[in-house]
Write a protein that holds these residues in place. Structure first.
Motif, short mmCIF file in Angstrom:
data_model
loop_
_atom_site.label_atom_id
_atom_site.label_comp_id
_atom_site.label_asym_id
_atom_site.label_seq_id
_atom_site.Cartn_x
_atom_site.Cartn_y
_atom_site.Cartn_z
N ASN A 11 -12.60 33.88 -13.36
CA ASN A 11 -14.03 33.74 -13.04
C ASN A 11 -14.63 32.43 -13.54
O ASN A 11 -15.33 31.76 -12.77
N ARG A 14 -13.76 29.70 -11.15
CA ARG A 14 -14.55 29.62 -9.91
C ARG A 14 -15.74 28.70 -10.09
O ARG A 14 -16.05 27.86 -9.24
N GLN A 97 -16.89 35.55 1.42
CA GLN A 97 -16.92 35.54 -0.04
C GLN A 97 -16.73 36.97 -0.55
O GLN A 97 -15.96 37.21 -1.48
N GLU A 101 -13.54 38.51 -2.47
CA GLU A 101 -13.77 39.03 -3.82
C GLU A 101 -13.33 40.49 -3.95
O GLU A 101 -12.62 40.85 -4.88
N MET A 105 -9.65 39.35 -4.91
CA MET A 105 -9.80 39.05 -6.33
C MET A 105 -9.86 40.31 -7.19
O MET A 105 -9.15 40.42 -8.19
N THR A 166 -13.12 31.43 -4.15
CA THR A 166 -12.76 32.78 -4.62
C THR A 166 -11.33 33.13 -4.21
O THR A 166 -10.55 33.66 -5.01
#
Lengths: 205, 205
Positions: A11, A14, A97, A101, A105, A166
């Motif tokens: 994080n 990013r 995004q 995510e 992610m 991301t």
């Protein structure tokens, strides 16, 4: 203004990648996660959920959540645009995004945090079956992404956006979760090479 | 323009609540999740991850992800503002929207999807220990939120924003996951009553 970061963390990376793309420099301070500095009261006053990164503005306002920090800088300095311009682009970037995510992610992080023995103390309860289940979810999403990248240069638009940040940070973090992208995903590999070659990709990596 | 929705679903309700706050009306079509209409090829062409809601623009662009759809309408019609105005507000709203989504809405959905017998066919593999673990995560976040709401009228700002929509939709969905907010959380209860009394709260509920 002070930006709190931690080393080798997806994080914070990013935000560092985003700032490097913008050419913005801000004062930073490292939080030693290994020494549990994020559990100390002075950091909890800034980041009540004990998450890193965190940004403290000059008026004392504390912003956590990496994408919220990125949006702050996008509003302060709109160019180069990384969140979309106009309603259609804004919606497409947010869609991608979020897909990157939630389906990539977060899935990689679940696969890491719920399986790796070193995370047993921080992820309570550690649910190994959930970690393992997420490895399959990651591979399913990568195959989908490969198909999308067959027809488009980047995730959301024909130009680089925060959705690509991301996705590349998540994919680079797959190594910690012991997940490998199949070599058959050639469009993904082409995109990954292009994004990794950007100078900003080195920030926080 | 056509907005695809499904009945009694938390994510479609977020968009419906948001549009009602804006006073925006758009043509809608219901997707019968119970009959697996979201698995049919014609819907998959619109929403490749088979998620509802989905918005198809007049140029054919398909937008999925409820918050991406909300951002589209915020850009088209900025007032009343629901995503923050100016860099500081934009960052605070995004921070709280993300906290409400990741720590509350997703946790409630995990607690529902990984425990409820009716979800065994759709959530594969269903990991009961993960579902149960999320009940504790929800209660921990609600206690944190109660403390925050002691000093502020709404989640992100002193006015209503999209973060409140995500939080109230998640909290109302707790019933399906058999989670009950403790009665001791009086600030949360005050906020919940105020948000539930808004005319737009009935849209999609």
């Amino acid at each position: 203004m002070l930006l709190y970061l931690s080393a080798r963390s997806p994080n914070p990376r990013r935000v560092q990648f985003f700032l490097a793309e913008k050419g913005i420099e801000v004062p930073t301070q490292m939080v030693d996660i290994g020494a549990k500095a994020h559990w100390e009261d002075d950091f909890k006053a800034i980041s009540p959920r004990r998450t890193v990164p965190a940004l403290v503005l000059d008026d004392g306002t504390a912003i956590t959540e990496s994408i919220a920090i990125c949006r702050y800088f996008e509003a302060v300095q709109p160019e180069p645009n990384l969140f979309g311009a106009g309603a259609r682009e804004i919606a497409l970037v947010e869609m991608w995004q979020r897909r990157a995510e939630i389906e990539l992610m977060q899935a990689v992080q679940f696969a890491f945090r719920h399986v790796h023995p070193a995370m047993a103390e921080r992820e309570v309860p550690q649910v190994k079956d959930w970690g393992e289940a997420n490895k399959a979810k990651v591979l399913d999403f990568l195959a989908f992404l490969d198909g999308e990248l067959a027809g488009r240069e980047f995730l959301a638009l024909d130009r680089f956006t925060v959705a690509d940040i991301t996705a590349i940070v998540a994919i680079d973090f797959m190594r910690a979760a012991r997940i490998t992208a199949p070599e058959t995903l050639t469009h993904l590999a082409r995109w990954r090479s292009a994004v990794s070659a950007r100078p900003a990709a080195a920030a926080g990596a």
